[in-house]
Every structure is written in structure tokens, then in C-alpha cells.
Design an enzyme around this catalytic site. Structure first.
Site: not given
Ligand SMILES: [Zn+2]
Length: 237
Positions: A15, A43, A47, A162
Site C-alpha cells: 500500500g 486482497s 490498494r 493493528c
């Protein structure tokens, strides 16, 4: 050393690394090295917009190098489908003039920090969690490093939570572009924007950008001193 030979190492082609590499190639960087061990997964496509479904399973560095050199033939892109680790970090970093930390792993971030300090190579840290991103440039011996701010990597439980938060693509895109901008400033021997400062971009609600100064921490092993406020880019080898 001429501008043409200025080498930029991008660690992580995700990303942050994809928008950073794209911006650098577009803006005139001529020597990029990209490092990432992972193949492209479905996936990633939301991005990492240069990849398509045809690239699934291909190493990210291979697909990214192909995409970049097709569009920017003046830019040489050297792909390494490996993880940066203790066995190769110093050798790779020492071969470059500026490093972009585009990883998502605290362990990798501290390895880049410590190796760049040892090799006296300037670098720009970048990180994104959820809708918040941060960036900070580090000039070894002159400005605060990651350990001046965080001291140690967070524990694995914190890191896992996170990761589950995910990251917002446009925030990563903005931070990656900011990192590329810092690298281009170094390439042009200009003063870095995020030298001695940390930028936080918070996209939750009304988007906000804050920049606050960061000082070296007394006792940190990086050797930066509060009494050296001026930017001192290391001489090119
Ligand atoms: Zn430090």
C-alpha cells in the site's frame, strides 16, 4: 555522484511502496530497487492499483518492475523477491543513497532504522493503521530516529490488533506519495520536508494533517543530538 546514479531502495511493495515507486519513476528517479518477498494476492488489488487479476501469484516485485519499466523506460528497477532481514539489510542499504520504509512490520521498521543509522543512510519511515498514516524522515546522527520516539517495537499482540484494523487505501497512497517526495528532495539535494518532524494524516471524519517536531532522545544509540538543528545530508559515496 551524478543525479542519474542516485539509488533509492524501497522496502515493501504494498500500500505504501506501490504509490511511492510510481511517483518516483514518474518524477524522474532513475535507479530504484524494490524488495518484497510476497506474491500478489487477490486482497492486494484494492490498494495496490498497478496490479491486476492476471498478476495474482506473481512476485510483487516482478510485476511492479514490469509495470514501471514499461511506462517509464528511463527508470531502472531492480527487483528482489526476498524479505529484508539481518543477513542482507546492511549490504542492500549500503548500495543505495536513500531508503523508503514501506513495510507493515515493526520488526522490519526497526531493522531499517538501525541499519540506516549504522550505514549513515537517510530514510523515510511510513506507517498506516486504519485511517491514520504517519511519515518521518531520519537523517542519521542529525535527527530523531524511530527509537528516539518509540524506543522498542510493540509486542506481537498489539501488532496483530493493528493488522486486523486494516488500512485505508487512500491514506496509504498519500503517505507513500509523501515518502516519494522526500526521496526526490534527497535526490535533488534539497532540504527534506519531514526532517526532524513527524507528519500524521488522520482521515477519520474531517481529514486532518498535523506536523509536529520530534527531538532526539538523550541516551538513544542513534547519536543524534539536540544541539544539531541543521540538516546534514551525508555525502554521496
Ligand atoms: Zn534515536
Amino acid at each position: 555522484m551524478t543525479t542519474k546514479e542516485f539509488g533509492i531502495l524501497i522496502v515493501g511493495v504494498g500500500g505504501l511502496g506501490v504509490p511511492a515507486a510510481w511517483a518516483l519513476a514518474r518524477d524522474g528517479a532513475r535507479r530504484l530497487t524494490i524488495v518484497d518477498p510476497d506474491p500478489i494476492d487477490l486482497s492486494n488489488l484494492a490498494r495496490q492499483v498497478i496490479f491486476t487479476t492476471h498478476d495474482i501469484g506473481t512476485p510483487k516485485v516482478v510485476a511492479a518492475a514490469r509495470w514501471l519499466t514499461t511506462r517509464f523506460p528511463d527508470c531502472t528497477v531492480e527487483p528482489h523477491a526476498i524479505a529484508l532481514d539481518f543477513s542482507n539489510a546492511l549490504r542492500l542499504i549500503a548500495l543505495h543513497d536513500f531508503v523508503i520504509d514501506a513495510t507493515d512490520s515493526p520488526v522490519a521498521k526497526f531493522l531499517i532504522n538501525d541499519t540506516c543509522i549504522a550505514a549513515r543512510k537517510p530514510f523515510v519511515y511510513g506507517g498506516v493503521i486504519g485511517m491514520t498514516g504517519q511519515a518521518m524522515s531520519v537523517i542519521p546522527g542529525a535527527t530523531a530516529c524511530l527509537r528516539c520516539i518509540f524506543e522498542d517495537a510493540p509486542d506481537e499482540t498489539e501488532v496483530a490488533s493493528c493488522r486486523e484494523a486494516g488500512i485505508l487505501g487512500p491514506v496509504a497512497g498519500a503517505i507513500g506519495a509523501m515518502q516519494a517526495s522526500e526521496a526526490m528532495r534527497a535526490l535533488r539535494a534539497e532540504k527534506l520536508e519531514l526532517y526532524g518532524k513527524i507528519l500524521t494524516y488522520d482521515a477519520a471524519g474531517v481529514a486532518r494533517v498535523r506536523i509536529r517536531p520530534v527531538s532526539p532522545r538523550p541516551g538513544c544509540g542513534c547519536g543524534a543530538s539536540r544541539s544539531r538543528p541543521s540538516q546534514t545530508l551525508p555525502d554521496a559515496p
